[in-house]
Design an enzyme around this catalytic site. Structure first.
Site, PDB file in Angstrom:
ATOM      1  N   HIS A 400       0.813  -1.221   0.000  1.00 29.95           N
ATOM      2  CA  HIS A 400       0.000   0.000   0.000  1.00 29.95           C
ATOM      3  C   HIS A 400       0.846   1.271   0.000  1.00 29.95           C
ATOM      4  O   HIS A 400       0.326   2.382  -0.195  1.00 29.95           O
ATOM      5  CB  HIS A 400      -0.922   0.000   1.219  1.00 29.95           C
ATOM      6  N   ASP A 404      -1.970   2.234  -4.583  1.00 28.77           N
ATOM      7  CA  ASP A 404      -3.178   2.679  -3.888  1.00 28.77           C
ATOM      8  C   ASP A 404      -4.312   1.690  -4.136  1.00 28.77           C
ATOM      9  O   ASP A 404      -4.303   0.925  -5.114  1.00 28.77           O
ATOM     10  CB  ASP A 404      -3.592   4.063  -4.374  1.00 28.77           C
TER      11      ASP A 404
END
Length: 430
Positions: A400, A404
């Site tokens: 992450h 995204d």
């Protein structure tokens, strides 16, 4: 006496140490040239180190699980034939030590002196033991009776070796050890429902230790898992038809090569998912080529062989490469180059895949695609009819810090589009 010292070789570029996995020889063994001496491991690749000479092993260093630095001496072989024969002569035992054992006696053997608490063998009791009459209450102390109750053992079934056939605690323990528990009783113990108190402790070494350390490193990465359902009805129909008409020299197609082909196309939309992230130096390396890791279950643990330049291979070639690399990983013949360099990984539990999983990243990669099992269920076709359709979930995990959630969704939705309309897999630049 001539000695040949073997040092830990450099088994791969950049490798500074290797783990001893298994010894094939021990001190005192005679070995021939090219005979395998020891297996060592690095970067999930197991390497067999052969002997460069013939001779006698006179020294080995390191136990399985220990790390040995490259260049360190860890095997010594005596190569002088005359020296070897002299060294072969272990100190001869004195004459008294070689006296033959006494002739066997037909009667029961007389035990040697032992402490009174020595454990008696769990064999049938000797004829000297006196049993209580079957119609009388067996002689035993209250403690022995309580212990028999705990073990769910009928004391009338136990032969006592104490005075007047008294059942001693050791008699009871011998009876249980020989498998005679619960002969005339009922209840949980009679059904085998008894507490199990054994434990097994072993050292984690070899591939399992590599996996454990990789998972430990992966868990420091903030991850996001995205799950999507894919209708693979048309893909399955195409796969079955292609397999029915394949040439003898072509491999059988599974869903995996189609997924690989779809992923190669989809990565063009989210290139940061085909990358390595070096957090220490704040560097992201995005690859033009797709070096696809295929997580493979083996008897030793999970190994990830790598399809190099998957973008340059057809579905048939992908299937053939998956089969070849998976077989090599399972039988231990995969080369180090075939087990390193992946830029993104596909993991699959096959028919055992469940409806969803949470794949763990393979650092420094930024994405891993997890395949779940295929299921058939009824759905409405839009015209009021219920028809059978085949579905499969993809459970995919991303770093992450780099990918995204929105980009993860874009990538997997593109994969879904390609798999649900499989003809597009064969259209260039789609």
């Amino acid at each position: 006496m001539a000695e040949h010292i073997i040092k830990m070789p450099d088994v791969g570029e950049g490798v500074t140490e290797a783990e001893i996995v298994a010894w094939h020889v021990k001190v005192g063994d005679m070995v021939e040239e090219d005979e395998d001496l020891v297996d060592v491991m690095t970067d999930k690749a197991t390497v067999e180190i052969p002997s460069p000479v013939s001779g006698k092993i006179i020294k080995v260093s390191g136990e399985p699980g220990e790390m040995i630095a490259v260049g360190s001496p860890f095997i010594t072989i005596e190569t002088d034939p005359s020296g070897a024969s002299a060294s072969d002569e272990t100190p001869a035992p004195s004459k008294p030590a070689e006296e033959p054992a006494p002739e066997p006696v037909a009667t029961a053997p007389v035990p040697t002196e032992q402490p009174a608490t020595a454990t008696k063998p769990a064999a049938p009791q000797t004829a000297k033991a006196v049993s209580a009459p079957s119609d009388s209450k067996p002689l035993a102390s209250p403690a022995v009776r309580q212990r028999a109750l705990e073990l769910d053992v009928d004391l009338t079934s136990v032969i006592g070796s104490g005075p007047a056939g008294r059942v001693l605690r050791s008699d009871l323990e011998d009876f249980v050890a020989s498998g005679g528990r619960a002969m005339a009783r009922s209840g949980p113990a009679a059904a085998g429902l008894v507490p199990q108190t054994g434990v097994t402790t072993s050292k984690v070494i070899g591939l399992r230790r590599k996996i454990a350390r990789n998972m430990d490193a992966a868990w420091t990465v903030p991850m996001i898992t995205y799950v999507e359902e894919i209708d693979v009805t048309d893909l399955e129909a195409l796969r079955i038809k292609l397999n029915a008409n394949k040439r003898d020299d072509q491999p059988k197609l599974t869903i995996l090569p189609f997924l690989a082909a779809a992923l190669v196309k989809a990565l063009k939309t989210v290139p940061q998912a085909n990358a390595h992230y070096d957090a220490q130096n704040d560097e992201l390396t995005i690859f033009d080529g797709v070096h696809l890791g295929i997580a493979t279950a083996t008897d030793s643990g999970l190994i990830v062989p790598v399809i190099k330049h998957a973008e340059a291979l057809s579905v048939w070639q992908l299937a053939d490469t998956v089969r070849t690399l998976s077989e090599a990983a399972r039988n231990g013949t995969a080369k180090r180059d075939e087990l390193t360099g992946s830029t993104i990984t596909i993991t699959s539990l096959g028919a055992l895949g469940g409806i969803t999983t949470t794949p763990i990243l393979n650092p420094p990669e930024t994405a891993i695609i997890g395949v779940n099992k295929l299921m058939e269920r009824p759905v409405f076709d839009g015209h009021g009819n219920v028809v059978p359709r085949k579905f499969m979930n993809l459970s995919s995990t991303f770093d992450h810090r780099i990918v995204d959630g929105y980009d993860a969704a874009i990538l997997i939705q593109k994969v879904r589009e390609l798999l649900e309309t499989p003809a597009t897999l064969f259209v260039p630049e789609y």
